[in-house]
Design a protein around this motif. Structure first.
Motif, mmCIF file in Angstrom:
data_model
loop_
_atom_site.group_PDB
_atom_site.id
_atom_site.type_symbol
_atom_site.label_atom_id
_atom_site.label_comp_id
_atom_site.label_asym_id
_atom_site.label_seq_id
_atom_site.Cartn_x
_atom_site.Cartn_y
_atom_site.Cartn_z
ATOM 1 N N LEU A 143 0.977 -1.340 0.584
ATOM 2 C CA LEU A 143 0.709 -0.051 -0.050
ATOM 3 C C LEU A 143 0.507 1.260 -0.386
ATOM 4 O O LEU A 143 1.945 1.260 0.453
ATOM 5 N N SER A 144 0.459 2.644 -0.500
ATOM 6 C CA SER A 144 1.403 3.985 -0.417
ATOM 7 C C SER A 144 1.058 4.069 0.568
ATOM 8 O O SER A 144 -0.119 4.034 1.602
ATOM 9 N N GLU A 149 -2.382 5.291 4.823
ATOM 10 C CA GLU A 149 -3.246 6.766 5.950
ATOM 11 C C GLU A 149 -4.700 6.742 5.750
ATOM 12 O O GLU A 149 -6.041 6.451 6.592
ATOM 13 N N GLU A 150 -5.431 5.973 4.607
ATOM 14 C CA GLU A 150 -6.992 6.179 4.458
ATOM 15 C C GLU A 150 -6.722 4.904 4.984
ATOM 16 O O GLU A 150 -8.908 4.765 5.656
ATOM 17 N N SER A 358 -10.740 13.338 11.561
ATOM 18 C CA SER A 358 -10.322 14.829 11.053
ATOM 19 C C SER A 358 -10.241 13.927 10.064
ATOM 20 O O SER A 358 -8.725 14.224 9.305
ATOM 21 N N PRO A 359 -11.019 13.589 8.642
ATOM 22 C CA PRO A 359 -9.908 13.301 7.262
ATOM 23 C C PRO A 359 -9.202 13.845 6.676
ATOM 24 O O PRO A 359 -7.911 13.605 5.890
ATOM 25 N N GLU A 360 -9.746 15.285 6.559
ATOM 26 C CA GLU A 360 -9.094 16.486 5.669
ATOM 27 C C GLU A 360 -8.558 17.411 6.497
ATOM 28 O O GLU A 360 -8.644 17.888 6.807
ATOM 29 N N LYS A 361 -7.386 17.036 7.398
ATOM 30 C CA LYS A 361 -6.746 17.923 8.553
ATOM 31 C C LYS A 361 -5.874 18.573 8.036
ATOM 32 O O LYS A 361 -5.486 19.977 8.577
ATOM 33 N N ASN A 362 -4.971 18.681 7.000
ATOM 34 C CA ASN A 362 -4.304 19.095 6.348
ATOM 35 C C ASN A 362 -5.325 20.469 6.313
ATOM 36 O O ASN A 362 -3.909 21.033 6.057
ATOM 37 N N TRP A 363 -6.315 19.807 5.559
ATOM 38 C CA TRP A 363 -6.725 21.803 5.108
ATOM 39 C C TRP A 363 -7.267 22.299 6.582
ATOM 40 O O TRP A 363 -7.218 23.504 6.353
#
Length: 561
Positions: A143-144, A149-150, A358-363
């Motif tokens: 897995l990449s 992470e997903e 928080s799936p889009e924590k980077n945002w």
């Protein structure tokens, strides 16, 4: 029955009562331990200390469920966009948001409709990746990094969504108990000849018939067993209980059925693209403004008008940004709400919401970092699960994932109390954490504005503690405008009142622990102590290092016209 107790005592909002007369606990959070015998924030003494000093108006953004702009105690302290002409359908200031007079609503559609209810984040994640990972034999080594992470995120969500086998049984018993106590309530309303009552009213009531005696005993026992606040009225109890049962039913259904995508139907943005950001509408009130209206009043309800409630800050303008539905907020909305607040002049942002994933924590991290670079302080509620956030998730948080450091402009707030208010110095619902919660502030039986022209009431939660700190931050930024956001954070945490001998019950347990073990500062916020430290500081001339983010999100795109 702990799950029933959780919705009332550990939910982000719980209505204790709505009052119109006098109550000795009204405004206790503003008082002083020495002169008033309440462990509040000493705000009146603070203003006495600041007499003779000039102050500048400070804009505080409230990212929340919506705010009622008609409340008499809020209408004069609301931020108004000076460049925008209301109601003409034009974007005079060219920021991409049409008619954003009081702020913006990221949960609205261009047709005027609004998203009211949303699913849990865990449910959204579970169904987003279900086809990719469920019942699949995976070679983890192949897995990449993104896929790994997903997958880890999906596993966490699966654990929450699938839950425990006994939860279905708990729901069944809860529904049975609800039906039984509802019958008791009908008998009591008929016998007492009143539609609204509390446990205190019941205890004074002399039941004249065996049916009324059984109903009285059954209702009181139900309230005690479930941990519901005895000051809640019967109408409040059943309203919230019905909502909770519906929520649990939806959670059971979510195991097999993907949640309704109200966002796609109403908002119609491209959620996967953070730079598709000019969506929503100007309706900052929305369909459920209770929570946000109360938060706004705690920060800045007009102090000099002799009516309603007094806010913490007296030279403040509250900017309203609707981004929190009934349910879990979306990371994209929170990120863009922070950016909107920063771009429109807010110096303090209050965020009385949170979730465990928080799936889009980077945002959101990028937005927090953006606020940091622009010298804007963010105040966030620690959450109301009675858990240690050193070991459990609470988002948003100051951990900047890509940069491997904490943001210097972020304060996380737990909820304190007073023995005369709830029997302890800490709220039994509050999250805590020696490394992750910075300070505690009053969050039990807090009196503030509610929707309606002249409506006020008590609510509780770390949602109420956070705006107390935001209000103090606004006072400091108003009277000491040259201090940076990181200096204001330092002042608030350094000035927290610490008593090494003070013992409290650790939230969510029966264990007695030193109160100073529950947060990084170890203490209770105190406005007077904070401004005294502020007087000793010189402005911070250091520039924040401009790190290069590997995946920048907020691009300098042209504004939509």
């Amino acid at each position: 029955m702990h799950s029933v107790k959780k919705v009332f005592l550990l939910g982000f909002i719980s209505i204790s009562s709505i009052v119109y007369g006098q109550d000795p606990l009204k405004g206790w959070h503003l008082k002083d331990a020495t002169s008033d015998s309440f462990h509040g924030i000493s705000i009146n003494k603070t203003y006495d200390f600041l007499k003779g000093r000039k102050s500048k108006p400070v804009i505080v953004a409230v990212i929340d469920s919506g705010v009622d702009t008609t409340n008499e105690d809020l209408k004069n302290i609301l931020w108004r966009n000076p460049k925008e002409i209301p109601g003409n359908g034009k974007d005079e200031d060219g920021n991409g948001y049409v008619d954003d007079v009081y702020g913006w609503n990221f949960l609205g559609g261009k047709d005027g409709r609004n998203v009211k209810t949303e699913s849990a984040e865990a449910t959204r994640i579970y169904h987003r990746y279900k086809s990719k990972f469920d019942n699949k034999t995976l070679d983890m080594a192949s897995l990449s990094g993104d896929d790994k992470e997903e997958y880890e995120l999906w596993k966490q969500a699966s654990k929450i969504v699938i839950g425990k086998p006994e939860e279905q049984m708990e729901l069944m018993f809860l529904e049975m108990a609800y039906k039984a106590v509802k019958k008791h309530e009908k008998v009591l309303r008929d016998e007492m000849k009143k539609d609204t009552f509390t446990v205190a009213d019941l205890e004074k009531f002399t039941a004249a018939t065996p049916a009324a005696q059984r109903a009285k005993l059954g209702y009181i026992n139900f309230i005690k067993l479930t941990g519901i606040d005895s000051e809640d009225t019967n109408t409040t109890v059943f309203k919230e209980l019905e909502e909770y049962i519906e929520e649990k039913k939806r959670a059971q259904d979510a195991k097999e059925k993907a949640p309704e995508n109200y966002r796609a139907e109403i908002v119609k943005d491209n959620y996967k693209n953070i730079n598709d950001r000019f969506y929503g509408n100007s309706d900052v009130m929305g369909p459920s403004p209770m929570h946000g209206t109360h938060v706004a009043g705690i920060i800045g309800a007009q102090r000099d008008n002799g009516i309603g409630a007094d806010g913490v800050a007296q030279n403040v303008k509250v900017m309203m940004i609707r981004a929190v539905p009934d349910g879990d907020e979306y990371d994209k909305d929170i990120a863009l709400a922070i950016k909107y607040a920063v771009d429109n002049g807010a110096k303090v942002i209050n965020m009385s919401f949170g979730k465990g994933l928080s799936p889009e924590k980077n945002w959101v991290d990028d937005a927090v970092r953006y606020a940091e670079l622009k010298d804007v302080l963010i105040i966030h509620a620690a959450g109301n699960d009675g858990e240690n956030t050193d070991t459990t998730g609470n988002f948003p948080n100051p951990e900047l994932k890509v940069l491997h450091r904490k943001a210097s402009n972020f304060i996380t707030v737990g909820a304190s109390s007073d023995p005369k208010v709830s029997g302890d110095y800490v709220a039994d619902f509050s999250n805590y954490g020696k490394s992750t919660v910075d300070v505690f502030a009053p969050g039990v039986k807090i009196y503030s504005t509610l929707p309606g022209k002249s409506t006020y009431g008590f609510l509780k939660g770390t949602s109420m503690a956070s705006p107390v700190v935001a209000g103090v931050a606004a006072v400091i930024r108003s009277y000491f405008p040259d201090l940076s956001a990181s200096q204001v954070k330092y002042v608030i945490e350094k000035s927290a009142i610490v008593d090494s001998a003070l013992k409290v019950t650790r939230p969510g347990t029966k264990e007695t622990v030193p109160f100073n073990e529950l947060s990084t500062s170890g203490g209770l916020i105190n406005a007077l102590a904070a401004v005294k430290i502020a007087t000793t500081l010189q402005p911070d001339k250091k520039e924040i290092k401009k790190e290069i983010l590997p995946k920048p999100t907020f691009k300098n795109l042209p504004v939509k016209k």
